[in-house]
Design a protein around this motif. Structure first.
Motif, mmCIF file in Angstrom:
data_model
loop_
_atom_site.group_PDB
_atom_site.id
_atom_site.type_symbol
_atom_site.label_atom_id
_atom_site.label_comp_id
_atom_site.label_asym_id
_atom_site.label_seq_id
_atom_site.Cartn_x
_atom_site.Cartn_y
_atom_site.Cartn_z
ATOM 1 N N SER A 18 43.059 -54.922 78.747
ATOM 2 C CA SER A 18 43.386 -53.549 79.090
ATOM 3 C C SER A 18 42.249 -52.612 78.735
ATOM 4 C CB SER A 18 44.629 -53.103 78.333
ATOM 5 O OG SER A 18 44.234 -52.586 77.105
ATOM 6 N N SER A 19 42.394 -51.401 79.220
ATOM 7 C CA SER A 19 41.368 -50.414 78.927
ATOM 8 C C SER A 19 41.325 -50.114 77.432
ATOM 9 C CB SER A 19 41.631 -49.143 79.718
ATOM 10 O OG SER A 19 42.963 -48.742 79.490
ATOM 11 N N THR A 75 51.407 -44.437 86.380
ATOM 12 C CA THR A 75 50.201 -43.934 85.713
ATOM 13 C C THR A 75 49.355 -45.125 85.283
ATOM 14 O OG1 THR A 75 49.329 -42.780 83.779
ATOM 15 C CG2 THR A 75 51.502 -43.753 83.523
ATOM 16 N N SER A 76 48.041 -44.970 85.383
ATOM 17 C CA SER A 76 47.205 -46.052 84.851
ATOM 18 C C SER A 76 46.828 -45.777 83.400
ATOM 19 C CB SER A 76 45.954 -46.239 85.727
ATOM 20 O OG SER A 76 45.428 -44.988 86.035
ATOM 21 N N ASP A 77 47.297 -44.634 82.883
ATOM 22 C CA ASP A 77 46.920 -44.249 81.520
ATOM 23 C C ASP A 77 47.880 -44.795 80.466
ATOM 24 O OD1 ASP A 77 44.564 -42.869 82.230
ATOM 25 O OD2 ASP A 77 45.801 -41.233 82.990
ATOM 26 N N ASN A 135 54.798 -54.460 86.101
ATOM 27 C CA ASN A 135 53.935 -53.574 86.893
ATOM 28 C C ASN A 135 54.587 -52.208 86.920
ATOM 29 O OD1 ASN A 135 52.991 -52.178 89.423
ATOM 30 N ND2 ASN A 135 51.632 -53.956 89.382
ATOM 31 N N LYS A 147 51.250 -48.546 89.231
ATOM 32 C CA LYS A 147 49.802 -48.282 89.265
ATOM 33 C C LYS A 147 49.013 -49.461 88.710
ATOM 34 C CE LYS A 147 48.638 -44.326 91.058
ATOM 35 N NZ LYS A 147 48.998 -43.027 90.539
ATOM 36 N N LYS A 148 49.609 -50.156 87.752
ATOM 37 C CA LYS A 148 48.914 -51.295 87.156
ATOM 38 C C LYS A 148 49.941 -52.246 86.525
ATOM 39 C CE LYS A 148 46.973 -50.734 82.901
ATOM 40 N NZ LYS A 148 46.290 -50.118 81.745
#
Ligand code: BGC
Length: 362
Positions: free
Chosen positions: A31-32, A136-138, A326, A329-330
């Motif tokens: 992940s980010s 959201t991808s955040d 999921n 968004k991701k």
């Protein structure tokens, strides 16, 4: 999607309900949140909890405070009993106070996009707790009991409980949680995967005709909304018919339905639940509620704090399922724990290590 999760390598420590799995292949750095290198010990951790709609949230607050502070962190732990806007403000405040990790139990899964972007822009890691945040991808991680599995267990328990009553066909009513909580759909879809064949074959009849998620939701997870809906259903469709079973997504709503059934002068149906709330475990032991789910909050908070520690040390947290959840968004890397179905038959065994429930379930 469900096939993937079923084949996922998860290691269950059955008696404690927790999965103690190490990161599955590829699960620990995907992940980010995995890009930074950790943060200072003693940093601020934000925990944004929803409304107090069930006992698990109240307990979570206490445990987060205790577990995070004894691990040396500063904390900002908030409930948002006033609703979505309050939760949005609380998260923004956590960001501006410099929280390094923000743990979120969202009230409305789709309304936190702006605040979570602020969090990410400020370099914080976002962990969705119990409820996934959507669209959201955040969001970096998800830590929860497997909520689709919760639904499957509820559906199966309802079928098992009905079978014990006789051969059917059975009259059953369906209920779901709040539509703004991402879990509600998971619970309902999981349960319907078990109930649908029986509905289609005519073995289960839904006399109200309300079978779709949107027809059976309970806004805000509020007991009074469930009770009102069942008052109407009972007087409209069950003045002469018997209600054999009810799919209830949690204990609070199960008790609301039982209140409606009682005041309509009807016999107790087979009814499911979730959360192992004290009052419901008592009802299970006295034969009035059929089942609940054990999702031990102590284990879930412990896992969330473990992830915080991992993030503190080297900027990434271990996960054990990176393919099932999921959010539109991701696919959010997740650490999933295993829920357990509880009926009168196994309650003493499941709750044997719980200081409160072990005294009730003997
Ligand atoms: C939780 C349940 C709880 C419900 C209402 C859900 O998101 O997973 O455990 O019963 O919220 O508070």
């Amino acid at each position: 999607m469900r096939k993937i999760i079923k084949t996922a390598t998860v290691i269950a420590a059955a008696s404690t309900l927790a999965l103690t799995g190490c990161g599955r292949q590829g699960g620990s750095s995907s992940s980010s949140g995995g890009e930074s290198k950790g943060f200072e010990k003693g940093s601020l951790i934000g925990v944004a909890l929803p409304q107090k709609t069930s006992e698990n949230w109240v307990l979570a607050e206490k445990l987060f405070k205790n577990d995070l502070e004894s691990a040396g962190y500063k904390t900002d732990i908030q409930f948002a009993n006033g609703g979505v806007a309050e939760q949005q403000n609380q998260i923004s405040t956590m960001v501006s106070k410099g929280a390094k990790v923000i743990i979120v139990g969202a009230i409305d899964s789709k309304q936190l996009g702006t605040q979570l972007k602020q969090a990410k822009d400020a370099g914080a890691t976002v962990i969705a707790y119990d409820r996934l945040v959507e669209n959201t991808s955040d969001v970096d991680y998800y830590v929860a009991f497997d909520n689709y599995k919760v639904g499957e267990l509820q559906g199966q328990a309802l079928l098992d409980g009905l079978k014990k009553k006789g051969s059917g066909p059975y009259n059953v009513e369906l209920m779901a949680g709040s539509p703004d909580d991402a879990n509600s759909r998971k619970f309902f879809d999981g349960a319907m995967s078990k109930l649908k064949p029986a509905i289609e074959s005519g073995q289960i009849k839904v006399l109200s005709g309300q079978k779709d998620f949107n027809q059976v939701v309970t806004q805000g997870w509020k007991a009074e909304n469930a009770q009102k809906r069942f008052d109407t259903i009972l007087s409209g469709s069950y003045s002469s018919a018997k209600l054999d079973g009810v799919l209830s997504p949690n204990d609070t709503l199960a008790r609301a339905v039982l209140t409606a059934v009682k005041s309509a002068g009807k016999p107790t149906p087979v009814i499911t639940g979730q959360d192992s709330e004290v009052e419901s475990v008592k009802l299970i032991m006295s034969g009035q509620q059929y089942s609940t789910i054990s999702k031990d909050t102590r284990e879930l908070v412990k896992q969330a704090v473990t992830m915080v520690n991992e993030l503190q040390a080297d900027g990434k947290a271990k996960t054990n399922d990176d393919s099932s959840y999921n959010n539109g968004k991701k696919t959010v890397p997740a650490f999933l724990l295993k829920p357990v179905i509880v009926t009168k038959d196994n309650a003493a065994e499941v709750y044997k290590n719980d200081p409160t429930l072990s005294k009730i379930a003997k």
